[in-house]
Design an enzyme around this catalytic site. Structure first.
Site, PDB file in Angstrom:
ATOM      1  N   ARG A 234       0.806  -1.227   0.000  1.00  0.00           N
ATOM      2  CA  ARG A 234       0.000   0.000   0.000  1.00  0.00           C
ATOM      3  C   ARG A 234       0.832   1.267   0.000  1.00  0.00           C
ATOM      4  NH1 ARG A 234      -4.374  -2.152  -1.992  1.00  0.00           N
ATOM      5  NH2 ARG A 234      -5.203  -3.821  -0.687  1.00  0.00           N
ATOM      6  N   LYS A 250       1.870  -3.981  -7.111  1.00  0.00           N
ATOM      7  CA  LYS A 250       1.085  -5.187  -7.379  1.00  0.00           C
ATOM      8  C   LYS A 250       1.896  -6.248  -8.123  1.00  0.00           C
ATOM      9  CE  LYS A 250      -3.011  -3.203  -6.337  1.00  0.00           C
ATOM     10  NZ  LYS A 250      -4.058  -3.782  -5.505  1.00  0.00           N
ATOM     11  N   THR A 254       1.018 -12.802  -7.217  1.00  0.00           N
ATOM     12  CA  THR A 254      -0.423 -12.990  -7.258  1.00  0.00           C
ATOM     13  C   THR A 254      -0.642 -14.480  -7.051  1.00  0.00           C
ATOM     14  OG1 THR A 254      -0.557 -11.239  -8.926  1.00  0.00           O
ATOM     15  CG2 THR A 254      -2.489 -12.660  -8.656  1.00  0.00           C
TER      16      THR A 254
HETATM   17 CA    CA Z   1      -6.609  -6.146  -6.968  1.00  0.00          CA
END
Ligand code: CA
Length: 419
Positions: A234, A250, A254
């Site tokens: 963040r 990001k 994942t």
């Molecule tokens: Ca997302």
């Protein structure tokens, strides 16, 4: 549909994720042997590659499962997907004359290592959870400007990195990045202090297309669904995101669940997306209920401590279905490939305990949550293990996804040239 009974006893319980109705697609290996395609049934795996090698399962005039991923079945199209489910069901149903044959191809899940179930060709992440968008928008821009002006008109997203996708069980290292805390005059380089999860579902595109497709056709292009954790830094995100959106925040990892639950297994659990707040343009309107009723939860376990469930929510919260997202994605002429992965966006519900990220659960760190162990959490700490779970509830059975887990490893030491 009622529970379909199998001769594999563990597939007939109310709590297994993998009854005969499910038949999710995974890739497994035992010891040092090559990875193979398999189907989960109860607490076992059916060796699909082995059945095809012996000529007991035939989908095409060529081998489909001689590779450790499911893309080749996807490429054959929806008729082959249905044929596959029919053939496997015939092997595993109670009373099947093929039981003795299939028994030779069953292995215990406890003995296998699971791998990524498909070759991820591309990865796009959407932002289709309204509660999440409002919560994050309120924290980043204030309540007045919480929802961007486009949000109720189109499913917004960004192009992510397929290379970041890892299978459940893979450790995730806390990222390094450029940070500029509130009030600081200049940025610095170091480990993220606000590392977070995002609870999402992923849709796996099973058909290629270079043309614009309708929402209805897009729905039929989706092979299946996985759980997805979009790990997010963040503090890196807050400094880098304007004007082009998420980038390094990001890109660390994942995580997806190891089994693809085929769309065919979820048809009894269709539900409509929430009511529209403004009418959609005609191309984005749904011809019927295209979302799914899938219960979801997030567990957090500090190192050596028991897990606390920190959020419970439902995929049906999403304002846009995966079919709408895929339709919108094709309108530009963007080619879609077999193995495209579409993240739903963070799935937060309307209550505090149904928020799908720690950013929201702790309200930007201002309201830390308390775990069962007594520890407080605003963001993830080194050694924390996160587990996403999800299932659709049938009458006496469930269609589950298996666990989607990952443990946070400490950041790398800063090299001298980066200090
Ligand atoms: Ca997302």
């Amino acid at each position: 549909m009622p529970l379909l009974k199998s001769w594999v006893d563990s597939a007939n319980t109310a709590t297994t994720d993998f009854p005969l109705n499910n038949l999710p697609c995974g890739v497994f290996s035992i010891g040092d042997a090559d990875a193979r395609c398999g189907i989960a049934i109860g607490d076992m795996v059916l060796d699909i590659t082995g059945l095809e090698e012996e000529g007991l399962l035939t989908l095409a005039d060529h081998a489909v499962f001689d590779v450790p991923f499911w893309n080749e079945l996807m490429e054959l199209g929806p008729d082959a997907w249905a044929d596959f489910r029919a053939q496997v069901t015939e092997f595993l149903r109670a009373g099947s004359p093929k039981q003795a044959l299939a028994e030779d191809y069953l292995v215990a899940q406890a003995e296998v290592t699971l791998h990524l179930p498909f070759l991820v060709s591309e990865y796009t992440d959407f932002y289709s959870g309204k509660e999440h968008a409002v919560n994050v928008g309120t924290m980043f821009r204030g309540a007045e400007n919480a929802l961007p002006p486009n949000w109720l008109h189109l499913p917004i997203g960004y192009n992510g990195r397929a290379s970041s996708v890892v299978v459940s069980g893979t450790d995730v290292r806390r990222p390094l990045g450029q940070l500029k805390p509130p009030g600081a005059d200049v940025p610095y380089f170091g480990p993220s202090k606000r590392f977070d999860l995002e609870l999402e579902m992923g849709a796996v595109v099973g058909r290629a297309s270079s043309d614009m497709v309708s929402v209805a056709d897009a729905d039929e292009m989706i092979f299946g669904y996985v759980l997805l954790n979009d790990w997010s830094a963040r503090d890196i995100q807050a400094w880098e995101y304007q004007p082009l959106g998420p980038f390094q925040a990001k890109a660390t990892a994942t995580t997806i669940s190891p089994w693809i639950v085929m769309a065919a297994a979820l048809q009894d659990f269709r539900t409509a997306t929430p009511p529209r707040e403004v009418p959609l343009l005609p191309y984005l309107r749904e011809p019927g209920p295209l979302s799914y009723d899938i219960s979801l939860e997030v567990g957090l376990a500090p190192e050596g401590k028991p897990e606390t469930v920190i959020s419970r929510t439902n995929y049906a919260q999403m304002y846009y279905s995966a079919a709408q997202q895929l339709c919108h994605h094709t309108t530009s002429g963007c080619p879609m490939n077999v193995g495209d992965l579409l993240g739903s966006g963070t799935i937060s519900g309307p209550t505090k305990d149904s928020r799908g990220s720690l950013l929201e659960l702790s309200w930007g760190g201002k309201e830390p949550i308390t775990l069962d162990s007594g520890e407080a959490r605003s963001f993830l700490e080194d050694g924390d293990t996160l587990t996403l779970r999800g299932h659709a509830q049938g009458d006496g059975y469930r269609i589950g996804f298996g666990a989607c887990t990952g443990r946070v490893m400490p950041a790398l030491e800063l090299p001298d040239w980066a200090k």
